[in-house]
Structure formats: C-alpha cells, structure tokens
Design a protein around this motif. Structure first.
Motif, short mmCIF file in Angstrom:
data_model
loop_
_atom_site.label_atom_id
_atom_site.label_comp_id
_atom_site.label_asym_id
_atom_site.label_seq_id
_atom_site.Cartn_x
_atom_site.Cartn_y
_atom_site.Cartn_z
N LEU A 1 -28.18 12.23 14.19
CA LEU A 1 -27.17 12.69 15.16
C LEU A 1 -26.91 11.65 16.24
O LEU A 1 -25.76 11.46 16.65
CB LEU A 1 -27.61 14.01 15.79
CG LEU A 1 -27.52 15.25 14.90
CD1 LEU A 1 -28.05 16.47 15.62
CD2 LEU A 1 -26.08 15.47 14.44
N SER A 2 -27.95 10.96 16.69
CA SER A 2 -27.73 9.94 17.72
C SER A 2 -26.91 8.79 17.17
O SER A 2 -26.05 8.24 17.86
CB SER A 2 -29.06 9.43 18.27
OG SER A 2 -29.75 8.69 17.29
N LYS A 3 -27.13 8.42 15.90
CA LYS A 3 -26.34 7.36 15.28
C LYS A 3 -24.89 7.80 15.10
O LYS A 3 -23.95 7.04 15.34
CB LYS A 3 -26.93 6.95 13.92
CG LYS A 3 -28.24 6.24 14.02
CD LYS A 3 -28.07 4.93 14.75
CE LYS A 3 -29.37 4.19 14.83
NZ LYS A 3 -29.25 2.93 15.54
N VAL A 4 -24.66 9.06 14.68
CA VAL A 4 -23.31 9.57 14.49
C VAL A 4 -22.57 9.62 15.82
O VAL A 4 -21.41 9.17 15.92
CB VAL A 4 -23.34 10.96 13.82
CG1 VAL A 4 -21.98 11.65 13.87
CG2 VAL A 4 -23.81 10.84 12.38
N PHE A 5 -23.21 10.16 16.85
CA PHE A 5 -22.55 10.24 18.16
C PHE A 5 -22.32 8.85 18.74
O PHE A 5 -21.31 8.62 19.40
CB PHE A 5 -23.36 11.11 19.13
CG PHE A 5 -23.28 12.58 18.81
CD1 PHE A 5 -22.07 13.18 18.51
CD2 PHE A 5 -24.42 13.36 18.81
CE1 PHE A 5 -21.98 14.53 18.22
CE2 PHE A 5 -24.35 14.71 18.52
CZ PHE A 5 -23.13 15.30 18.23
N GLY A 6 -23.22 7.93 18.51
CA GLY A 6 -23.01 6.55 18.97
C GLY A 6 -21.83 5.92 18.26
O GLY A 6 -21.02 5.21 18.89
N TYR A 7 -21.69 6.16 16.97
CA TYR A 7 -20.56 5.62 16.21
C TYR A 7 -19.25 6.24 16.71
O TYR A 7 -18.25 5.54 16.90
CB TYR A 7 -20.76 5.91 14.72
CG TYR A 7 -19.57 5.52 13.87
CD1 TYR A 7 -19.33 4.18 13.57
CD2 TYR A 7 -18.70 6.48 13.38
CE1 TYR A 7 -18.24 3.82 12.79
CE2 TYR A 7 -17.61 6.13 12.61
CZ TYR A 7 -17.38 4.79 12.32
OH TYR A 7 -16.31 4.44 11.57
N LEU A 8 -19.23 7.58 16.89
CA LEU A 8 -18.02 8.25 17.37
C LEU A 8 -17.64 7.79 18.77
O LEU A 8 -16.46 7.63 19.08
CB LEU A 8 -18.21 9.76 17.33
CG LEU A 8 -18.32 10.38 15.94
CD1 LEU A 8 -18.62 11.87 16.05
CD2 LEU A 8 -17.06 10.13 15.13
N ASN A 9 -18.63 7.56 19.60
CA ASN A 9 -18.37 7.09 20.96
C ASN A 9 -17.79 5.68 20.93
O ASN A 9 -16.90 5.35 21.71
CB ASN A 9 -19.65 7.14 21.79
CG ASN A 9 -19.39 6.96 23.26
OD1 ASN A 9 -18.27 7.22 23.71
ND2 ASN A 9 -20.39 6.53 23.99
N ALA A 10 -18.25 4.84 20.03
CA ALA A 10 -17.72 3.48 19.91
C ALA A 10 -16.30 3.48 19.37
O ALA A 10 -15.48 2.66 19.75
CB ALA A 10 -18.62 2.64 19.00
N GLN A 11 -15.96 4.46 18.50
CA GLN A 11 -14.61 4.56 17.95
C GLN A 11 -13.62 5.06 19.00
O GLN A 11 -12.45 4.71 18.96
CB GLN A 11 -14.59 5.51 16.74
CG GLN A 11 -15.36 5.01 15.55
CD GLN A 11 -14.80 3.73 15.00
OE1 GLN A 11 -13.58 3.57 14.90
NE2 GLN A 11 -15.66 2.79 14.67
N ARG A 12 -14.09 5.86 19.92
CA ARG A 12 -13.23 6.41 20.96
C ARG A 12 -12.78 5.36 21.95
O ARG A 12 -11.75 5.45 22.56
CB ARG A 12 -13.98 7.54 21.67
CG ARG A 12 -13.07 8.54 22.34
CD ARG A 12 -13.83 9.69 22.86
NE ARG A 12 -14.53 9.25 24.07
CZ ARG A 12 -15.23 10.06 24.83
NH1 ARG A 12 -15.42 11.29 24.49
NH2 ARG A 12 -15.80 9.61 25.92
N GLY A 13 -13.59 4.34 22.11
CA GLY A 13 -13.24 3.25 23.02
C GLY A 13 -13.83 3.47 24.40
O GLY A 13 -14.45 4.49 24.69
N PRO A 14 -13.63 2.47 25.28
CA PRO A 14 -14.19 2.60 26.64
C PRO A 14 -13.47 3.65 27.44
O PRO A 14 -12.26 3.90 27.29
CB PRO A 14 -13.97 1.21 27.24
CG PRO A 14 -12.86 0.60 26.45
CD PRO A 14 -12.94 1.22 25.09
N SER A 15 -14.19 4.34 28.27
CA SER A 15 -13.59 5.38 29.12
C SER A 15 -12.88 4.72 30.30
O SER A 15 -13.27 3.66 30.78
CB SER A 15 -14.67 6.36 29.60
OG SER A 15 -15.70 5.65 30.24
N PRO A 16 -11.80 5.37 30.80
CA PRO A 16 -11.01 4.76 31.88
C PRO A 16 -11.70 4.67 33.19
O PRO A 16 -12.56 5.16 33.62
CB PRO A 16 -9.78 5.66 31.99
CG PRO A 16 -10.06 6.88 31.21
CD PRO A 16 -11.25 6.62 30.36
#
Length: 72
Positions: A57-72
């Motif tokens: 789960l930590s790897k999946v959430f890390g991947y999804l967070n990286a795909q979302r891009g940097p927060s404003p």
C-alpha cells in the motif's frame, strides 16, 4: 630504570591483576541466543501478511502521489 619504565604503552594499558583467559566457545549462551531468535521468528511470522500489505500500500500510494504531481 624500573620495570614500569621498560613496559611499552600497550603493555601499560593492558596491565591487569587477573590472569588472562583464552578465548573459547560459549555453547550455553549460543543455544540461548538461538532459542530466543527462533521464538521471535515464530512470533513474527503471523505479522508477515500485515507487513506485506502495508509495504504494498505504501508503494501504491507513493506511485499515485508521484503521478498526481507536485501540490500547488
């Protein structure tokens, strides 16, 4: 010249009143250590599925967070 003057620095640092001992195996403590290790392994085996789930789960959430891009 006294006896203390002729001793090297290492001999002065190692100077002791007890006789030296030879290294030997300590099979009693070795068996206690292996017993404690095996008990810990037996206790931790039931937690391995939960550890694996948290890792995935930590790897999946890390991947999804990286795909979302940097927060404003």
């Amino acid at each position: 010249m006294s006896e203390d003057d002729s001793l090297s620095l290492a001999q002065k640092a190692y100077h002791t009143v007890t006789p030296g001992t030879r290294p030997r195996t300590n099979s009693e403590m070795d068996s206690i250590g292996w017993t404690m290790f095996l008990i810990l392994v037996v206790l931790m085996v039931p937690f391995l599925p939960f550890i694996a789930i948290v890792y995935v789960l930590s790897k999946v959430f890390g991947y999804l967070n990286a795909q979302r891009g940097p927060s404003p």
